[in-house]
Design an enzyme around this catalytic site. Sequence first.
Site, PDB file in Angstrom:
ATOM      1  N   SER A  58      61.292  -5.467  58.563  1.00  0.00           N
ATOM      2  CA  SER A  58      62.254  -6.253  57.783  1.00  0.00           C
ATOM      3  C   SER A  58      63.048  -7.130  58.732  1.00  0.00           C
ATOM      4  CB  SER A  58      63.187  -5.333  56.991  1.00  0.00           C
ATOM      5  OG  SER A  58      64.165  -4.806  57.869  1.00  0.00           O
ATOM      6  N   LYS A  59      63.870  -7.957  58.143  1.00  0.00           N
ATOM      7  CA  LYS A  59      64.676  -8.885  58.956  1.00  0.00           C
ATOM      8  C   LYS A  59      65.560  -8.130  59.939  1.00  0.00           C
ATOM      9  CE  LYS A  59      63.314 -12.525  56.634  1.00  0.00           C
ATOM     10  NZ  LYS A  59      63.684 -12.522  55.207  1.00  0.00           N
TER      11      LYS A  59
END
Length: 302
Positions: free
Chosen positions: A237-238
Amino acid sequence: MSTQRAGRYAPSPSGDLHVGNLRTALLAWLFARTTGRRFLIRMEDLDRAVEGADSRQLSDLAALGLDWDPPVVHQTDRLEAYRAVLDDLRDAGRTFECFCTRREILDAPSAPHAPQGAYPGTCRDLTAAERDERRATRPPAIRLRADVREYGVDDLLHGPYMGAVDDFVLLRNDGTPAYNLAVVVDDAAQGVDQVVRGDDLLSSAPRQAYLAALLGKAPPTYAHVPMVLNANGIRLSKRDGAVTLADLAAAGVATSTVLSRIAHSLGLGGRDEPVRAEQLANRFDPAALPAEPWFLTADEWT
Ligand code: GLU
């Protein structure tokens, strides 16, 4: 909309695509283009859409060398189509209003033999008077009245897969069409007969194939591809740092390097071999794809 055979990539425009999304998009493109299909992009923007994210996603896909068949469809432009299908399902007695909160569903005793987490059936058989009373306190969600507990799909990578189907939500109680409804309506309308996406969605495929069958549509061929995980084995994920093309470029990693490393992770090229998407199409063999996830850490870019 056209009914010519098609594959698709269907991102949620909630931000920039990360390496995991880009790898899935490349795979969806490879599956479609090596089987003579159109390749469509659909923006699943019914919730969590961020202004401008859709066009940045498209430029990142183009930067990797992927091309697609226009138009790019946005689900927010398709509300009437979802409404029409919901109306048909309601008229066929296939839906019911549900007033349960998440908490009530979690706390309700589950029906005997029901799969874990399945909707317990609380609102399935409310009388008209009970519904009127509940409507005064809370707007209803609309659920599908399913008459199976499980359903089978065929997956090119996982083989035959049987999974749970319950009375899943079709329309959320804020009036937003649910993902499982929109995806089935759109895939059918766009002639999508090949669905390639991350294997976190494999367990949703039986619900979607069942709904497609109720709507008189053949289910697509599925290929649920392995995900990209971080060093802790959690879906990328980011939060995992520099994982988008823009972040990586700012850190000195060229997009061509990102494509090389993605290709390498799929067994389609050397780690530092410059490659183009078309070359990868010539090398692509679904049977030779790795079955394991790709563990991606910052070391990959050094
Ligand atoms: N929009 C979903 C996602 O970004 C993918 C849905 C699908 O491919 O069916 O996770």
